[in-house]
Scaffold this active site. Structure first.
Site, PDB file in Angstrom:
ATOM      1  N   ASN A  72       1.344  25.269 -20.057  1.00 42.90           N
ATOM      2  CA  ASN A  72       1.311  24.106 -18.919  1.00 42.90           C
ATOM      3  C   ASN A  72       2.928  23.568 -18.364  1.00 42.90           C
ATOM      4  OD1 ASN A  72      -0.026  22.079 -18.033  1.00 42.90           O
ATOM      5  ND2 ASN A  72       1.263  20.081 -19.125  1.00 42.90           N
ATOM      6  N   ARG A  73       2.896  22.976 -17.550  1.00 44.73           N
ATOM      7  CA  ARG A  73       4.647  22.669 -17.043  1.00 44.73           C
ATOM      8  C   ARG A  73       5.291  21.774 -18.033  1.00 44.73           C
ATOM      9  NH1 ARG A  73       3.916  19.104 -10.930  1.00 44.73           N
ATOM     10  NH2 ARG A  73       2.915  18.271 -12.466  1.00 44.73           N
ATOM     11  N   THR A  74       4.568  21.242 -18.867  1.00 42.25           N
ATOM     12  CA  THR A  74       5.262  19.977 -19.423  1.00 42.25           C
ATOM     13  C   THR A  74       4.575  20.550 -21.142  1.00 42.25           C
ATOM     14  OG1 THR A  74       4.986  18.544 -17.656  1.00 42.25           O
ATOM     15  CG2 THR A  74       5.518  17.614 -19.889  1.00 42.25           C
TER      16      THR A  74
ATOM     17  N   THR B 272     -14.097   9.707 -11.492  1.00 43.82           N
ATOM     18  CA  THR B 272     -13.254  10.889 -10.969  1.00 43.82           C
ATOM     19  C   THR B 272     -11.866  10.626 -11.373  1.00 43.82           C
ATOM     20  OG1 THR B 272     -12.949  12.422  -9.610  1.00 43.82           O
ATOM     21  CG2 THR B 272     -13.367  10.825  -8.590  1.00 43.82           C
TER      22      THR B 272
ATOM     23  N   ASP C  70     -17.906  16.636 -18.317  1.00 41.44           N
ATOM     24  CA  ASP C  70     -16.642  17.979 -17.668  1.00 41.44           C
ATOM     25  C   ASP C  70     -16.967  18.583 -17.989  1.00 41.44           C
ATOM     26  OD1 ASP C  70     -16.030  16.588 -14.763  1.00 41.44           O
ATOM     27  OD2 ASP C  70     -14.394  15.382 -16.383  1.00 41.44           O
TER      28      ASP C  70
ATOM     29  N   SER D 210     -15.380  13.546  -2.202  1.00 41.34           N
ATOM     30  CA  SER D 210     -16.238  14.133  -3.086  1.00 41.34           C
ATOM     31  C   SER D 210     -17.789  14.801  -3.184  1.00 41.34           C
ATOM     32  CB  SER D 210     -16.816  12.905  -3.999  1.00 41.34           C
ATOM     33  OG  SER D 210     -17.574  12.863  -4.941  1.00 41.34           O
TER      34      SER D 210
ATOM     35  N   LEU E  27     -10.822  25.829 -11.988  1.00 42.60           N
ATOM     36  CA  LEU E  27     -12.003  24.775 -11.601  1.00 42.60           C
ATOM     37  C   LEU E  27     -11.269  24.061 -10.548  1.00 42.60           C
ATOM     38  CD1 LEU E  27     -11.438  22.746 -14.917  1.00 42.60           C
ATOM     39  CD2 LEU E  27     -12.432  25.056 -14.416  1.00 42.60           C
TER      40      LEU E  27
ATOM     41  N   GLY F  69      -3.720  18.797 -18.428  1.00 44.14           N
ATOM     42  CA  GLY F  69      -4.292  17.722 -17.934  1.00 44.14           C
ATOM     43  C   GLY F  69      -5.521  16.736 -18.726  1.00 44.14           C
TER      44      GLY F  69
ATOM     45  N   LYS G 191     -10.640   8.505 -15.136  1.00 46.18           N
ATOM     46  CA  LYS G 191     -11.579   9.165 -16.403  1.00 46.18           C
ATOM     47  C   LYS G 191     -10.977   8.489 -17.850  1.00 46.18           C
ATOM     48  CE  LYS G 191     -13.063  12.890 -13.928  1.00 46.18           C
ATOM     49  NZ  LYS G 191     -12.515  14.360 -14.725  1.00 46.18           N
TER      50      LYS G 191
HETATM   51  P1  NAP Z   1      -4.206  16.240 -14.406  1.00 46.79           P
HETATM   52  O1  NAP Z   1      -5.096  14.625 -15.777  1.00 46.79           O
HETATM   53  O2  NAP Z   1      -4.297  15.077 -13.307  1.00 46.79           O
HETATM   54  O3  NAP Z   1      -3.384  16.997 -14.952  1.00 46.79           O
HETATM   55  C1  NAP Z   1      -3.735  17.806 -13.875  1.00 46.79           C
HETATM   56  C2  NAP Z   1      -2.895  19.616 -14.661  1.00 46.79           C
HETATM   57  O4  NAP Z   1      -2.002  19.840 -13.698  1.00 46.79           O
HETATM   58  C3  NAP Z   1      -1.377  18.505 -15.577  1.00 46.79           C
HETATM   59  O5  NAP Z   1      -1.572  19.143 -16.414  1.00 46.79           O
HETATM   60  C4  NAP Z   1      -0.693  19.321 -14.787  1.00 46.79           C
HETATM   61  O6  NAP Z   1       0.848  19.108 -15.312  1.00 46.79           O
HETATM   62  C5  NAP Z   1      -0.440  19.951 -14.300  1.00 46.79           C
HETATM   63  N1  NAP Z   1      -0.237  20.315 -12.904  1.00 46.79           N
HETATM   64  C6  NAP Z   1      -0.044  19.350 -11.579  1.00 46.79           C
HETATM   65  N2  NAP Z   1       0.656  20.146 -10.922  1.00 46.79           N
HETATM   66  C7  NAP Z   1       0.432  21.370 -10.678  1.00 46.79           C
HETATM   67  C8  NAP Z   1       1.751  22.582 -10.358  1.00 46.79           C
HETATM   68  N3  NAP Z   1       2.414  22.043  -9.175  1.00 46.79           N
HETATM   69  N4  NAP Z   1       2.291  23.099 -10.669  1.00 46.79           N
HETATM   70  C9  NAP Z   1       1.736  23.511 -12.190  1.00 46.79           C
HETATM   71  N5  NAP Z   1       0.854  22.131 -13.062  1.00 46.79           N
HETATM   72  C10 NAP Z   1       0.177  21.516 -12.068  1.00 46.79           C
HETATM   73  O7  NAP Z   1      -5.703  16.345 -13.239  1.00 46.79           O
HETATM   74  P2  NAP Z   1      -6.935  16.496 -14.330  1.00 46.79           P
HETATM   75  O8  NAP Z   1      -8.560  15.770 -13.911  1.00 46.79           O
HETATM   76  O9  NAP Z   1      -6.797  17.591 -15.099  1.00 46.79           O
HETATM   77  O10 NAP Z   1      -8.024  17.990 -12.815  1.00 46.79           O
HETATM   78  C11 NAP Z   1      -7.026  18.868 -12.535  1.00 46.79           C
HETATM   79  C12 NAP Z   1      -7.580  20.401 -11.986  1.00 46.79           C
HETATM   80  O11 NAP Z   1      -9.085  20.191 -11.922  1.00 46.79           O
HETATM   81  C13 NAP Z   1      -7.670  19.223 -10.465  1.00 46.79           C
HETATM   82  O12 NAP Z   1      -7.353  19.956  -9.262  1.00 46.79           O
HETATM   83  C14 NAP Z   1      -9.443  18.762 -10.388  1.00 46.79           C
HETATM   84  O13 NAP Z   1      -9.697  18.278  -9.063  1.00 46.79           O
HETATM   85  C15 NAP Z   1      -9.938  19.580 -10.903  1.00 46.79           C
HETATM   86  N6  NAP Z   1     -11.194  19.806 -11.657  1.00 46.79           N
HETATM   87  C16 NAP Z   1     -12.497  19.657 -11.362  1.00 46.79           C
HETATM   88  C17 NAP Z   1     -13.187  19.375 -11.834  1.00 46.79           C
HETATM   89  C18 NAP Z   1     -14.483  20.601 -11.301  1.00 46.79           C
HETATM   90  O14 NAP Z   1     -15.889  19.644 -11.626  1.00 46.79           O
HETATM   91  N7  NAP Z   1     -14.603  21.535 -10.888  1.00 46.79           N
HETATM   92  C19 NAP Z   1     -13.694  18.393 -12.891  1.00 46.79           C
HETATM   93  C20 NAP Z   1     -12.436  17.955 -13.247  1.00 46.79           C
HETATM   94  C21 NAP Z   1     -11.482  18.108 -12.307  1.00 46.79           C
HETATM   95  P3  NAP Z   1       1.671  18.368 -16.033  1.00 46.79           P
HETATM   96  O15 NAP Z   1       1.424  18.263 -17.486  1.00 46.79           O
HETATM   97  O16 NAP Z   1       3.179  19.105 -16.343  1.00 46.79           O
HETATM   98  O17 NAP Z   1       2.141  17.536 -14.764  1.00 46.79           O
END
Ligand code: NAP
Length: 343
Positions: A170-172, A82, A122, A35, A268, A148, A86
């Protein structure tokens, strides 16, 4: 000579700090060692001349409730939240902002006279960074890849900012429907192809992270259409020269080579600072941006909430400016939306 004489100080700023009166805040996550929040927050508090200290707490999912209750009991001022906490943080709060109630997720907890107050910054952090560069989502066609927590925060923020249309891919597909339900009048579940005409594309999956996204061993949805038709979409390409799988630029069937001048593409993910997805979009002439700005701005909002004072944005940016390699130029730091170009 005392047996303790040779014990190093461990790089503490001064022996007299933190003090008994130092305000303490932190971030909870699992894992959380990567982090940047301690760097951002501690830089800000030092620049503001505040006697505040911020640290990271690695909290396994089963210990979340105990950790939050313990933080409140210990008198912490607040917690950044994080992955994967969440949703749990939102449930444990005693008061929730409108965004938290709609998203069912929180990235900020404030301990306030016995109350645990949940906020979600966010989406607003993302909007801050977009507007900083001169991009206003009002009236724009937007696409979000992923469904997500981060994608849903982006969808809600873009809808509230007046986007003309938001397509979720989205994938799902069931997760995409849930995201679309946040603002049904402007959000719909779409096909990868639909993103070709978007003004703004947000890549909100971890698929582009260093090492690739978490591989899935279950069936995956490639064409996230209304019928739920499925087809495999690889998250990683075959092994490269080093034997490690190379991270594919294509995410959920969206090929970044479709994008070009006049389009803004945001990933992101900020590690790597220039993901294969962003690199390809930039090669085609799109303006690109990684997620560091969103992180900086949501931290700034937390600092303002907890201290009641304006956060020192330039000091915060300077603290993280050295991290990305030169290859990320334009994807991090001050930027300007290049709205010109034929599509
Ligand atoms: P999350 O709730 O776990 O959701 C992940 C999403 O990504 C789901 O829609 C999942 O699809 C999809 N996914 C995961 N692996 C995949 C793959 N290999 N191919 C295609 N789709 C895939 O995670 P999140 O909290 O939303 O975070 C998502 C990303 O944003 C992370 O990398 C996180 O580090 C980043 N993020 C950045 C910030 C920032 O401040 N910059 C803030 C928050 C998050 P399914 O529905 O099919 O499982």
């Amino acid at each position: 000579m005392s047996e303790f004489a040779e014990i190093p100080t461990g790089g503490r700023p001064t022996a007299a700090w933190p003090r008994a009166t130092t305000a303490v805040a932190g971030v909870i996550g699992f894992p959380v060692r990567h982090s940047l929040s301690p760097l951002l927050h501690n830089t800000a508090y030092a620049a503001m001349g505040l006697d505040w200290s911020y640290t990271a707490f690695e909290v396994p999912p089963a210990s979340l409730a105990q950790a939050v209750a313990g933080a409140a009991a210990l008198g912490l001022r607040g917690l950044s939240v994080t992955m994967p906490h969440k949703d749990g943080a939102a449930r444990l709060a005693t008061r929730r902002s409108v965004q938290v109630r709609r998203l069912g997720a929180a990235n900020t907890l404030t301990f306030d006279q016995g109350a645990i107050v949940a906020e979600s910054y966010d989406g607003e952090g993302l909007l801050d960074d977009l507007r900083d560069g001169g991009f206003d989502p009002a009236g724009r066609r937007c696409g979000v890849i992923g469904a997500g927590g981060a994608a849903r925060a982006a969808v809600l923020a873009l809808a509230e900012a007046g986007a003309h249309e938001i397509v979720v891919v989205n994938r799902t597909v069931t997760a995409a429907w849930r995201a679309a339900a946040l603002a049904p009048t402007v959000v719909r579940v779409g096909r990868p192809d639909d993103l070709r005409r978007a003004d703004l594309v947000i890549q909100a999956t971890p698929a582009a992270m260093a090492g690739g996204g978490a591989p899935r061993d279950t069936a995956i949805v490639g064409q996230s259409d209304q019928t739920g038709r499925t087809g495999p979409v690889p998250s990683t390409a075959p092994a490269g020269e080093g034997g490690e799988p190379e991270v594919s630029a294509v995410v959920s069937g969206v090929d970044p080579s479709w994008f070009g001048a006049g389009q803004l593409v945001v990933d992101l993910v900020y590690d790597p600072p220039l993901s294969p997805f962003l690199a390809e979009a930039r090669r085609q002439g799109a303006t690109v941006r990684n997620g560091l700005g969103m992180l900086v701005y949501q931290a700034a909002r937390q600092i303002r909430l907890w201290t009641g004072a304006q956060p020192p944005l330039s000091a915060m940016w300077a603290a993280v400016a050295d991290l990305p390699p030169a290859a990320s130029e334009g994807a991090t730091g001050p930027w300007t939306w290049k709205s010109t170009g034929q599509r």
